[in-house]
Design a protein around this motif. Sequence first.
Motif, PDB file in Angstrom:
ATOM      1  N   SER A  11     -21.416  -5.787   8.174  1.00  0.00           N
ATOM      2  CA  SER A  11     -20.569  -4.600   8.234  1.00  0.00           C
ATOM      3  C   SER A  11     -19.292  -4.893   9.024  1.00  0.00           C
ATOM      4  CB  SER A  11     -21.316  -3.420   8.836  1.00  0.00           C
ATOM      5  OG  SER A  11     -21.603  -3.666  10.193  1.00  0.00           O
ATOM      6  N   ALA A  12     -19.404  -5.698  10.079  1.00  0.00           N
ATOM      7  CA  ALA A  12     -18.203  -6.090  10.822  1.00  0.00           C
ATOM      8  C   ALA A  12     -17.301  -6.946   9.944  1.00  0.00           C
ATOM      9  CB  ALA A  12     -18.583  -6.836  12.091  1.00  0.00           C
ATOM     10  N   PHE A  13     -17.908  -7.829   9.150  1.00  0.00           N
ATOM     11  CA  PHE A  13     -17.136  -8.681   8.239  1.00  0.00           C
ATOM     12  C   PHE A  13     -16.422  -7.840   7.188  1.00  0.00           C
ATOM     13  CE2 PHE A  13     -16.915 -11.423   4.431  1.00  0.00           C
ATOM     14  CZ  PHE A  13     -16.077 -12.403   4.944  1.00  0.00           C
ATOM     15  N   SER A  14     -17.085  -6.814   6.675  1.00  0.00           N
ATOM     16  CA  SER A  14     -16.454  -5.973   5.661  1.00  0.00           C
ATOM     17  C   SER A  14     -15.291  -5.181   6.254  1.00  0.00           C
ATOM     18  CB  SER A  14     -17.476  -5.039   5.022  1.00  0.00           C
ATOM     19  OG  SER A  14     -17.935  -4.110   5.966  1.00  0.00           O
ATOM     20  N   ILE A  15     -15.428  -4.735   7.489  1.00  0.00           N
ATOM     21  CA  ILE A  15     -14.321  -4.026   8.141  1.00  0.00           C
ATOM     22  C   ILE A  15     -13.126  -4.956   8.320  1.00  0.00           C
ATOM     23  CG2 ILE A  15     -13.587  -2.921  10.286  1.00  0.00           C
ATOM     24  CD1 ILE A  15     -16.447  -1.802  10.496  1.00  0.00           C
ATOM     25  N   ILE A  16     -13.384  -6.185   8.727  1.00  0.00           N
ATOM     26  CA  ILE A  16     -12.301  -7.169   8.896  1.00  0.00           C
ATOM     27  C   ILE A  16     -11.643  -7.459   7.551  1.00  0.00           C
ATOM     28  CG2 ILE A  16     -11.821  -9.577   9.490  1.00  0.00           C
ATOM     29  CD1 ILE A  16     -13.967  -9.296  11.676  1.00  0.00           C
ATOM     30  N   MET A  17     -12.431  -7.573   6.498  1.00  0.00           N
ATOM     31  CA  MET A  17     -11.864  -7.856   5.179  1.00  0.00           C
ATOM     32  C   MET A  17     -11.026  -6.683   4.667  1.00  0.00           C
ATOM     33  SD  MET A  17     -12.423 -10.885   4.521  1.00  0.00           S
ATOM     34  CE  MET A  17     -11.776 -10.888   2.870  1.00  0.00           C
ATOM     35  N   ILE A  18     -11.430  -5.465   4.959  1.00  0.00           N
ATOM     36  CA  ILE A  18     -10.627  -4.300   4.568  1.00  0.00           C
ATOM     37  C   ILE A  18      -9.276  -4.340   5.277  1.00  0.00           C
ATOM     38  CG2 ILE A  18     -10.467  -1.790   4.785  1.00  0.00           C
ATOM     39  CD1 ILE A  18     -13.487  -1.695   4.241  1.00  0.00           C
ATOM     40  N   VAL A  19      -9.269  -4.696   6.549  1.00  0.00           N
ATOM     41  CA  VAL A  19      -8.009  -4.802   7.294  1.00  0.00           C
ATOM     42  C   VAL A  19      -7.145  -5.910   6.709  1.00  0.00           C
ATOM     43  CG1 VAL A  19      -7.018  -5.375   9.541  1.00  0.00           C
ATOM     44  CG2 VAL A  19      -8.955  -3.809   9.409  1.00  0.00           C
ATOM     45  N   VAL A  20      -7.753  -7.057   6.386  1.00  0.00           N
ATOM     46  CA  VAL A  20      -7.001  -8.185   5.815  1.00  0.00           C
ATOM     47  C   VAL A  20      -6.423  -7.793   4.456  1.00  0.00           C
ATOM     48  CG1 VAL A  20      -7.244 -10.526   4.886  1.00  0.00           C
ATOM     49  CG2 VAL A  20      -8.226  -9.960   7.101  1.00  0.00           C
ATOM     50  N   GLY A  22      -5.670  -4.807   3.449  1.00  0.00           N
ATOM     51  CA  GLY A  22      -4.588  -3.873   3.711  1.00  0.00           C
ATOM     52  C   GLY A  22      -3.313  -4.574   4.130  1.00  0.00           C
ATOM     53  N   LEU A  23      -3.462  -5.602   4.975  1.00  0.00           N
ATOM     54  CA  LEU A  23      -2.277  -6.366   5.396  1.00  0.00           C
ATOM     55  C   LEU A  23      -1.651  -7.104   4.224  1.00  0.00           C
ATOM     56  CD1 LEU A  23      -3.482  -7.782   8.828  1.00  0.00           C
ATOM     57  CD2 LEU A  23      -1.786  -5.992   8.420  1.00  0.00           C
ATOM     58  N   PHE A  24      -2.477  -7.658   3.342  1.00  0.00           N
ATOM     59  CA  PHE A  24      -1.929  -8.337   2.165  1.00  0.00           C
ATOM     60  C   PHE A  24      -1.232  -7.358   1.227  1.00  0.00           C
ATOM     61  CE2 PHE A  24      -4.673 -12.098   2.987  1.00  0.00           C
ATOM     62  CZ  PHE A  24      -3.649 -13.039   2.955  1.00  0.00           C
ATOM     63  N   ILE A  25      -1.756  -6.160   1.104  1.00  0.00           N
ATOM     64  CA  ILE A  25      -1.098  -5.150   0.273  1.00  0.00           C
ATOM     65  C   ILE A  25       0.258  -4.784   0.868  1.00  0.00           C
ATOM     66  CG2 ILE A  25      -1.228  -2.729  -0.437  1.00  0.00           C
ATOM     67  CD1 ILE A  25      -4.241  -3.181  -0.847  1.00  0.00           C
ATOM     68  N   LEU A  26       0.306  -4.594   2.171  1.00  0.00           N
ATOM     69  CA  LEU A  26       1.587  -4.286   2.821  1.00  0.00           C
ATOM     70  C   LEU A  26       2.570  -5.449   2.693  1.00  0.00           C
ATOM     71  CD1 LEU A  26       0.433  -2.442   6.058  1.00  0.00           C
ATOM     72  CD2 LEU A  26       1.550  -1.467   4.047  1.00  0.00           C
ATOM     73  N   LEU A  27       2.063  -6.667   2.822  1.00  0.00           N
ATOM     74  CA  LEU A  27       2.918  -7.848   2.668  1.00  0.00           C
ATOM     75  C   LEU A  27       3.466  -7.936   1.245  1.00  0.00           C
ATOM     76  CD1 LEU A  27       3.951 -10.381   4.155  1.00  0.00           C
ATOM     77  CD2 LEU A  27       1.941 -11.565   3.272  1.00  0.00           C
ATOM     78  N   GLY A  28       2.639  -7.610   0.266  1.00  0.00           N
ATOM     79  CA  GLY A  28       3.090  -7.623  -1.126  1.00  0.00           C
ATOM     80  C   GLY A  28       4.147  -6.569  -1.392  1.00  0.00           C
ATOM     81  N   ILE A  29       3.975  -5.390  -0.817  1.00  0.00           N
ATOM     82  CA  ILE A  29       4.969  -4.324  -0.986  1.00  0.00           C
ATOM     83  C   ILE A  29       6.288  -4.727  -0.336  1.00  0.00           C
ATOM     84  CG2 ILE A  29       5.537  -1.949  -0.321  1.00  0.00           C
ATOM     85  CD1 ILE A  29       2.554  -1.309  -0.686  1.00  0.00           C
ATOM     86  N   TYR A  30       6.215  -5.339   0.846  1.00  0.00           N
ATOM     87  CA  TYR A  30       7.438  -5.783   1.519  1.00  0.00           C
ATOM     88  C   TYR A  30       8.121  -6.900   0.734  1.00  0.00           C
ATOM     89  CZ  TYR A  30      10.537  -7.448   5.211  1.00  0.00           C
ATOM     90  OH  TYR A  30      11.636  -7.833   5.923  1.00  0.00           O
TER      91      TYR A  30
END
Length: 58
Positions: A11-20, A22-30
């Motif tokens: 569950s901790a790994f899945s939370i970290i992957m969701i954050v990662v 999200g960061l990749f999505i923001l990086l793609g939008i930028y």
Amino acid sequence: MDVSTPVSVFSAFSIIMIVVYGLFILLGIYALYLFIKLMIRGIAALDIYLDEKRNRML
């Protein structure tokens, strides 16, 4: 005896992957934003170049 619910590693790994993700999505939008700005500048530079070529031939 107080027993707290343990946080599993998965569950901790899945939370970290969701954050990662999200960061990749923001990086793609930028990156898309920067690409659009670059294309607008490229089109403006091409317009200036073509205008100079047309006026020089006259």
